[in-house]
Design a protein around this motif. Structure first.
Motif, PDB file in Angstrom:
ATOM      1  N   ALA A  20      15.371  -8.027  17.208  1.00 20.50           N
ATOM      2  CA  ALA A  20      14.523  -6.993  17.432  1.00 20.50           C
ATOM      3  C   ALA A  20      14.229  -6.238  16.158  1.00 20.50           C
ATOM      4  CB  ALA A  20      15.190  -5.727  18.425  1.00 20.50           C
ATOM      5  N   ASP A  22      12.388  -6.748  13.436  1.00 25.56           N
ATOM      6  CA  ASP A  22      10.904  -6.723  13.161  1.00 25.56           C
ATOM      7  C   ASP A  22      10.324  -5.257  13.822  1.00 25.56           C
ATOM      8  OD1 ASP A  22       8.754  -7.645  11.291  1.00 25.56           O
ATOM      9  OD2 ASP A  22       7.779  -7.850  13.212  1.00 25.56           O
ATOM     10  N   ASP A  23      10.471  -5.162  14.956  1.00 28.24           N
ATOM     11  CA  ASP A  23      10.243  -4.050  15.769  1.00 28.24           C
ATOM     12  C   ASP A  23      10.634  -2.702  15.505  1.00 28.24           C
ATOM     13  OD1 ASP A  23       8.482  -5.626  17.379  1.00 28.24           O
ATOM     14  OD2 ASP A  23       9.933  -5.994  18.808  1.00 28.24           O
ATOM     15  N   THR A  26       9.238  -1.806  11.901  1.00 33.07           N
ATOM     16  CA  THR A  26       7.910  -1.438  11.997  1.00 33.07           C
ATOM     17  C   THR A  26       8.072   0.234  12.638  1.00 33.07           C
ATOM     18  OG1 THR A  26       7.153  -3.400  12.500  1.00 33.07           O
ATOM     19  CG2 THR A  26       5.625  -1.686  13.266  1.00 33.07           C
ATOM     20  N   ARG A  27       8.801   0.520  13.666  1.00 24.88           N
ATOM     21  CA  ARG A  27       8.823   1.640  14.284  1.00 24.88           C
ATOM     22  C   ARG A  27       9.525   2.904  13.144  1.00 24.88           C
ATOM     23  NH1 ARG A  27       9.646   3.392  19.433  1.00 24.88           N
ATOM     24  NH2 ARG A  27       8.479   1.555  20.117  1.00 24.88           N
ATOM     25  N   VAL A 112      13.776   1.095  20.110  1.00 27.34           N
ATOM     26  CA  VAL A 112      13.510  -0.308  20.591  1.00 27.34           C
ATOM     27  C   VAL A 112      14.428  -0.920  21.743  1.00 27.34           C
ATOM     28  CG1 VAL A 112      13.188  -2.563  19.506  1.00 27.34           C
ATOM     29  CG2 VAL A 112      12.015  -0.704  18.421  1.00 27.34           C
TER      30      VAL A 112
END
Length: 403
Positions: A20, A22-23, A26-27, A112
């Motif tokens: 997770a 990358d998510d 990004t967030r 996330v």
């Protein structure tokens, strides 16, 4: 070292968190920059944000550090920490910014992963973060002290003494401290950050290697800049474009003190300097240092490029190799030209190259080149800890990292 309880939690959750990341990153960046837009003014490179390079580098470093803690708890992941510390010092990161990053990063993890982030999971990853932060803060403090600057206050004006066109898309700048003081000490292979005010009023920065021996030029330093043209939807390089189009002899540039953990060792082993494209610049600086100091070490220079016309410092490499008694240069070009009649065609290929297995190998170039070249050197018998690499911008590649 992590506590036993935290190590067990990290070992169990690392695959989920790693998948997770990358998510999460990004967030993290989106939220932090929305709340703290001033961080984009002279701290974070907008091009790296747009391309995702900074996000991928952050995710990789977190996973590599956490993986090292649980897979080899007695060892400290020195390579990961040293690389990040030098990058941070080159842009002026300070201790208080780790608190800011912690706030937004852990909020992103919670957003996330949701209910998977139990109090025990949050506490374990919090321990990882602050261990990593403490190690980086200590390293960065030592780097600032060694550079003779206050933490975060690494900037100094330099005067452009000469501008030299190396290739149609590459230019070198010869610089001297604008205040008349001595240039800071530097080692062959290191880089500086260049900080520019963009037309929209926001400062942006980029790292450039010292492309000449910093010890032989007195108070002069040279950087070589390739104009970056965006491909695949990525933006053009803001800093490189402004340097190419506006900066001339007599102008001033703001530079950081020199940093970088990939430096020429002072031993007597054979050397291999392998590069592609503009990745030649730190290795030309190393070669220049070897020539200036009258080195007798065996040196093998390997370079791959699009064509002889695109090969920055090509004539200079020939001149420096001729000055060294045990040096040889081999070039590969995708589009060969009469300027280098003896060059090889295509990409770097070590199939029939006599690589010294006991040598120290230095690599610099795009990530695909680094991966392919490192694999070839390993097959040639070079031990992994003797293969050193430099990446321009955020380091998105951590060889051997456990995720």
């Amino acid at each position: 070292m992590l506590s036993a309880e935290s190590a067990a939690v990290i070992r169990a959750t690392l695959p989920v968190v790693g998948a997770a990341l990358d998510d999460i990153t990004t967030r993290f960046y989106a939220t932090m920059f929305a709340d703290r837009p001033e961080l984009l003014d002279g701290m974070f490179n907008r091009g790296n944000q747009a391309s995702g390079a900074q996000r991928q580098a952050l995710a990789g470093s977190i996973a590599a550090y956490a993986g090292a803690l649980v897979h080899d708890p007695e060892a400290s992941p020195q390579a990961v920490l040293d690389r990040i510390a030098h990058k941070h010092a080159a842009v002026g990161v300070t201790e208080n910014q780790y608190t800011i990053v912690h706030k937004y990063l852990f909020a992103a993890i919670a957003d996330v992963l949701g209910d998977a982030v139990t109090p025990e999971v949050a506490a374990a990853w919090d321990e990882v973060y602050w261990q990593m932060a403490a190690a980086l803060i200590a390293r960065e403090a030592r780097l600032y002290q060694s550079a003779g600057v206050q933490p975060g206050d690494t900037w100094r004006p330099w005067t452009v003494v000469e501008r030299r066109e190396e290739t149609p898309g590459t230019v070198s700048f010869l610089l001297r401290p604008a205040d008349g003081g001595p240039a800071p000490r530097a080692r062959a292979g290191q880089y500086v950050s260049v900080r520019l005010l963009m037309p929209d009023g926001v400062h942006q920065l980029r790292q450039y290697s010292l492309s000449a021996d910093p010890g032989a030029a007195g108070d002069l330093r040279r950087i070589t800049v390739k104009r970056v043209t965006g491909t695949g939807g990525a933006p053009d390089g803001e800093v490189s474009a402004l340097l190419h189009t506006t900066v001339r002899a007599g102008d001033e540039l703001v530079l950081s003190a020199p940093f970088g953990d990939v430096v020429l060792d002072e031993g007597d082993r054979p050397l291999v300097l392998a590069s592609a494209g503009i990745g030649c610049t730190p290795l030309v600086g190393m070669l220049d240092h070897l020539a200036a100091t009258g080195s007798t070490r065996p040196v093998l220079v390997l370079h791959a490029d699009r064509s002889p016309a695109d090969h920055a410092h090509r004539a200079e490499v020939h001149r420096l190799v001729e000055q060294l008694p045990h040096a040889q240069a081999l070039f590969w070009y995708e589009r060969p030209g009469v300027e280098e009649a003896g060059a090889r065609v295509g990409l770097l290929d070590l199939t029939d190259v006599a690589v010294p297995a006991d040598g120290e190998v230095y690599l610099c170039g795009p990530l695909p080149f680094l991966r392919a070249a490192r694999a070839q050197f390993l097959r040639a018998g070079v031990e992994s800890d003797r293969i050193h690499y430099e990446v321009f911008g955020p380091d998105q590649w951590l060889p051997g990292a456990a995720v």
